[in-house]
Design a protein around this motif. Structure first.
Motif, PDB file in Angstrom:
ATOM      1  N   ASP A 166       0.854  -1.233  -0.130  1.00  0.00           N
ATOM      2  CA  ASP A 166      -0.137   0.062  -0.114  1.00  0.00           C
ATOM      3  C   ASP A 166       1.026   1.274   0.083  1.00  0.00           C
ATOM      4  OD1 ASP A 166      -2.156  -1.421  -0.049  1.00  0.00           O
ATOM      5  OD2 ASP A 166      -2.494  -1.542   2.281  1.00  0.00           O
ATOM      6  N   ALA A 167       2.018   1.158   0.683  1.00  0.00           N
ATOM      7  CA  ALA A 167       2.770   2.273   0.836  1.00  0.00           C
ATOM      8  C   ALA A 167       3.425   2.774  -0.524  1.00  0.00           C
ATOM      9  CB  ALA A 167       3.718   2.344   2.032  1.00  0.00           C
ATOM     10  N   ALA A 168       4.095   1.609  -1.112  1.00  0.00           N
ATOM     11  CA  ALA A 168       4.571   1.924  -2.505  1.00  0.00           C
ATOM     12  C   ALA A 168       3.647   2.252  -3.543  1.00  0.00           C
ATOM     13  CB  ALA A 168       5.136   0.434  -2.981  1.00  0.00           C
ATOM     14  N   GLU A 169       2.514   1.776  -3.487  1.00  0.00           N
ATOM     15  CA  GLU A 169       1.394   2.211  -4.402  1.00  0.00           C
ATOM     16  C   GLU A 169       1.248   3.785  -4.225  1.00  0.00           C
ATOM     17  OE1 GLU A 169      -1.965  -0.021  -3.548  1.00  0.00           O
ATOM     18  OE2 GLU A 169      -0.890  -1.982  -4.537  1.00  0.00           O
ATOM     19  N   HIS A 170       1.057   4.162  -2.917  1.00  0.00           N
ATOM     20  CA  HIS A 170       0.690   5.416  -2.346  1.00  0.00           C
ATOM     21  C   HIS A 170       1.743   6.440  -3.097  1.00  0.00           C
ATOM     22  CE1 HIS A 170      -1.143   8.853  -0.049  1.00  0.00           C
ATOM     23  NE2 HIS A 170       0.005   8.911   0.508  1.00  0.00           N
ATOM     24  N   GLU A 171       3.027   6.181  -2.779  1.00  0.00           N
ATOM     25  CA  GLU A 171       4.107   6.745  -3.141  1.00  0.00           C
ATOM     26  C   GLU A 171       4.173   6.994  -4.691  1.00  0.00           C
ATOM     27  OE1 GLU A 171       9.117   6.683  -3.039  1.00  0.00           O
ATOM     28  OE2 GLU A 171       7.847   5.248  -1.962  1.00  0.00           O
ATOM     29  N   LEU A 172       3.822   6.086  -5.558  1.00  0.00           N
ATOM     30  CA  LEU A 172       3.797   6.258  -6.850  1.00  0.00           C
ATOM     31  C   LEU A 172       2.664   7.048  -7.386  1.00  0.00           C
ATOM     32  CD1 LEU A 172       4.619   5.428  -9.763  1.00  0.00           C
ATOM     33  CD2 LEU A 172       3.355   3.405  -9.558  1.00  0.00           C
ATOM     34  N   LYS A 173       1.553   6.862  -6.802  1.00  0.00           N
ATOM     35  CA  LYS A 173       0.392   7.791  -7.066  1.00  0.00           C
ATOM     36  C   LYS A 173       0.555   9.327  -6.775  1.00  0.00           C
ATOM     37  CE  LYS A 173      -4.525   8.293  -5.854  1.00  0.00           C
ATOM     38  NZ  LYS A 173      -5.545   7.590  -4.905  1.00  0.00           N
ATOM     39  N   THR A 174       1.106   9.399  -5.564  1.00  0.00           N
ATOM     40  CA  THR A 174       1.520  10.808  -5.111  1.00  0.00           C
ATOM     41  C   THR A 174       2.605  11.508  -6.205  1.00  0.00           C
ATOM     42  OG1 THR A 174       1.355  10.489  -2.979  1.00  0.00           O
ATOM     43  CG2 THR A 174       2.633  12.343  -3.368  1.00  0.00           C
ATOM     44  N   GLY A 175       3.491  10.484  -6.680  1.00  0.00           N
ATOM     45  CA  GLY A 175       4.395  11.008  -7.616  1.00  0.00           C
ATOM     46  C   GLY A 175       3.575  11.437  -8.909  1.00  0.00           C
ATOM     47  N   VAL A 176       2.866  10.672  -9.436  1.00  0.00           N
ATOM     48  CA  VAL A 176       2.178  11.107 -10.613  1.00  0.00           C
ATOM     49  C   VAL A 176       1.209  12.322 -10.522  1.00  0.00           C
ATOM     50  CG1 VAL A 176       0.376  10.278 -12.205  1.00  0.00           C
ATOM     51  CG2 VAL A 176       2.198   8.622 -11.350  1.00  0.00           C
ATOM     52  N   LEU A 177       0.553  12.339  -9.417  1.00  0.00           N
ATOM     53  CA  LEU A 177      -0.187  13.543  -9.412  1.00  0.00           C
ATOM     54  C   LEU A 177       0.769  14.950  -9.017  1.00  0.00           C
ATOM     55  CD1 LEU A 177      -2.827  12.164  -6.700  1.00  0.00           C
ATOM     56  CD2 LEU A 177      -3.230  12.716  -9.132  1.00  0.00           C
TER      57      LEU A 177
END
Length: 677
Positions: A166-177
């Motif tokens: 979940d943390a890895a997904e959140h970090e990638l999503k934050t980077g895209v946004l």
């Protein structure tokens, strides 16, 4: 990814049907279904790298359960409580499979934006599965000790979460946004950072990038994630930019570089055939996604005709007729035919309900998408200006061609970046693909009025278009060059300028005479537009436009409209002097399409008025002409009925005059008798 999406089409039955099946099926059937589902889930692959941990966890649980179900298959009849419990387990596994199929069908970017929702669904299903496993009456099943241990292990694993994933997904999503926000602030993304994000998302080549863009655009049109629509629109623009920056060096896909489908119909790798002419919008020349009928009876794509009306015009683009109203009626029959053709030829058909607003206005309001498009256009034009090898130039022009299809804002950015003067010389290219990509890019750009001006004022542009029409390497290139003339000629001043150019007129007429059906159709449309200017008609007639149109009268309905337009503006004598012209127009009046019959009636009325009794005599000499006129008056369009009535009156006056001329003595005696009395 494409295979996964195709597989997703065969999704499992909905819960209602599954419940009905599980209540009526035997225990053996239930166990076999459980075993099959568990094996399918164990073999399921993650649709994106950032979901590999979640899918791997599901796969491990499924493998444990597959071993348990394999052992249960060898047991006899199940206890009732175990049977009921396993039927509920079947429903949960079916929901797992539905989640897997749904994830495989989504775009990777949307999947990333909704990753927390996917993870929540998986956790909920795992919890339900753990609860059902704990409720199983294990002692009554007679399972071996190691199988019992597998069940207990599966239960414990289902209750375990994966916070690191979940943390890895959140970090990638934050980077895209964050990247989207930077683009909004007109900050050009760093190449290395962009490449890293796409690699984590699983987009590693131009084909994959193109598929992702197409899927995102379809999802935006379908309004599948209203909360994330704005971000998805921005990501479409960002992915187009990334495709150009990261993958422009790659060779375009075969379907993009294939230049003439008629050259190799048996090639398995050939692109789908060009849409039939009747499936293409007369304005944009693209496949119609939402065909609608205007008050003139002509069919257009909703987006194109709406844009036409939005520019202040109230005429029919095809016929020039002033419309009684601007109402549009969906052409559902044609839409069904287009959908079937798309399915049969593997062409994406983006269907949208007419009542739904089109996604385009949302795109234009999205600053990130606009800035990404501007960056993409600027990057491509700069790259084209320094591309010295033909192969490199072709790749860049191909991307410009594709980008110019995505909307007027993008067309404006490409034009403002200076693409037109760089594209014009490429129409003389000896490379077949480069020439086709260049002329098609100009065609796409010419849809925007500002780009029409850029093309008409670019040095050598008209001459280059003439070269493509006359010496194009493929019929597709010649056809698109003729379509470019049509697009440019929609502006009044350019129509006169093009009509005064003898090479333009000669090339268009030559395509009408010699081209295949689709090329002939575009060339006739260009002739129709050029003939709308009175001062052009003399040059068109001299070049043989009337003869060319007459030769195509049985193939293309636009040919009749060209003849009517020429007759209206000074070409009537030339048409009448063509052997058999009047007879062929009368034949079209009887057997043509609705529009061609209307145009044939208009042309005959004009010929009768302009030339006189000699034409009426030719009309009346054709057997069955009276019946054809009466039938058109009864069944034709409003304009067709008016023209048929005018033609009928002309024929009656001629017949009365002929009768008077045939019996002059009788008429004189009658007149004398009346006077004497």
């Amino acid at each position: 990814m494409a295979n996964a999406r195709n597989a997703a089409a065969a999704s499992p039955p909905p819960p209602s049907s599954s419940s009905s099946y599980s209540s009526s099926a035997s225990d053996g059937e239930i166990l076999r279904s459980l075993h099959r589902l568990a094996r399918d889930l164990a073999a399921a692959e993650a649709p994106a790298p950032f979901l590999e941990t979640v899918f791997a966890a599901v796969s491990r649980r499924a493998k444990l359960l597959a071993a348990v179900f394999d052992d249960l298959l060898r047991c006899g009849r199940l206890p009732r409580s175990a049977s009921l419990c396993l039927r509920e387990v079947l429903l949960v596994l079916q929901r797992f499979k539905a989640v897997v199929a749904d994830c495989s069908a989504r775009s990777r970017m949307r999947l990333l934006l909704q990753a927390d929702e996917v993870a929540a669904r998986v956790r909920e299903l795992q919890h339900d599965l753990a609860t059902l496993i704990d409720l199983l009456p294990v002692p009554e099943l007679g399972l071996a000790d190691d199988v019992v241990d597998l069940l207990a292990l599966a239960s414990r694993q289902c209750r375990r979460s994966s916070p690191s994933a979940d943390a890895a997904e959140h970090e990638l999503k934050t980077g895209v946004l964050a990247l989207i926000q930077e683009v909004e602030r007109e900050i050009v993304p760093e190449r290395e950072r962009l490449e890293g994000i796409l690699e984590e998302v699983g987009i590693n080549d131009p084909a994959c990038c193109s598929d992702e863009i197409e899927t995102l655009e379809r999802e935006i049109g379908d309004r599948v994630a209203e909360r994330w629509t704005s971000a998805m629109i921005a990501l479409v623009g960002l992915l187009r930019y990334a495709k150009c920056v990261l993958f422009t060096a790659a060779t375009p896909r075969p379907m993009d570089t294939k230049v003439d489908v008629d050259d190799d119909d048996d090639d398995d790798d050939a692109e789908p055939p060009s849409p039939p002419p009747d499936f293409r919008c007369p304005i944009s020349l693209d496949l119609m996604r939402d065909p609608v009928v205007s008050a003139s009876g002509q069919t257009y794509d909703r987006e194109s005709i709406t844009r036409w009306f939005g520019s202040g015009k109230s005429t029919c683009p095809k016929t020039g007729q002033v419309l009684a109203n601007l109402e549009l009626v969906p052409n559902k029959a044609l839409k069904n035919l287009i959908s079937r053709w798309c399915r049969e030829n593997g062409v994406a058909m983006e269907s949208s309900e007419p009542s739904k607003p089109e996604p385009a206005p949302v795109v234009t309001a999205n600053k990130a998408a606009l800035e990404a498009a501007r960056m993409t256009a600027s990057f491509l034009v700069k790259k084209l200006s320094v591309s010295f090898s033909p192969a490199a130039a072709n790749r860049v022009v191909h991307e410009i061609r594709q980008l110019a299809r995505s909307g007027n804002d993008t067309r404006a950015f490409i034009g403002e970046a200076g693409a037109v003067p760089l594209l014009v010389p490429l129409l003389h290219s000896d490379d077949t693909a480069t020439q086709l990509n260049a002329v098609t890019a100009l065609l796409n750009l010419s849809i925007l009025d500002a780009n029409k001006k850029r093309i008409m004022h670019a040095e050598g542009a008209v001459e280059a278009i003439c070269h493509a029409m006359g010496s194009g390497a493929t019929w597709r290139a010649k056809e698109n060059a003729a379509a470019t003339v049509l697009s440019l000629a929609s502006v009044h001043s350019y129509r006169r300028r093009l009509g005064r150019n003898p090479r333009v007129v000669e090339r268009v007429v030559h395509l009408v005479r010699t081209g295949p059906s689709s090329t002939k159709k575009d060339a006739l449309a260009a002739l129709l537009c050029l003939s709308g200017e009175r001062e052009n008609v003399g040059k068109l007639v001299e070049a043989g436009a009337a003869e060319a149109a007459l030769s195509a009268i049985s193939e293309e309905e636009t040919a009749v409209a060209v003849l009517a337009s020429l007759a209206k503006r000074g070409g009537a004598e030339a048409i009448v002097n063509i052997d058999g012209a009047v007879v062929r127009l009368v034949a079209e009046l009887r057997r043509g399409t609705e529009w061609s019959r209307e145009c044939a009636a208009a042309a005959l009325v004009l010929l009768c008025r302009r030339v006189g009794a000699a034409v009426v005599a030719q009309v009346m000499s054709v057997s069955g002409v009276e019946w054809a006129i009466w039938e058109l008056m009864a069944t034709g369009t409003e304009r067709a009925r008016r023209k048929a009535a005018s033609l009928g009156r002309a024929c009656r006056r001629w017949a009365a005059a002929e009768q008077t001329a045939e019996y002059p003595a009788t008429s004189d005696v009658t007149t004398t008798a009346i006077t004497a009395s």
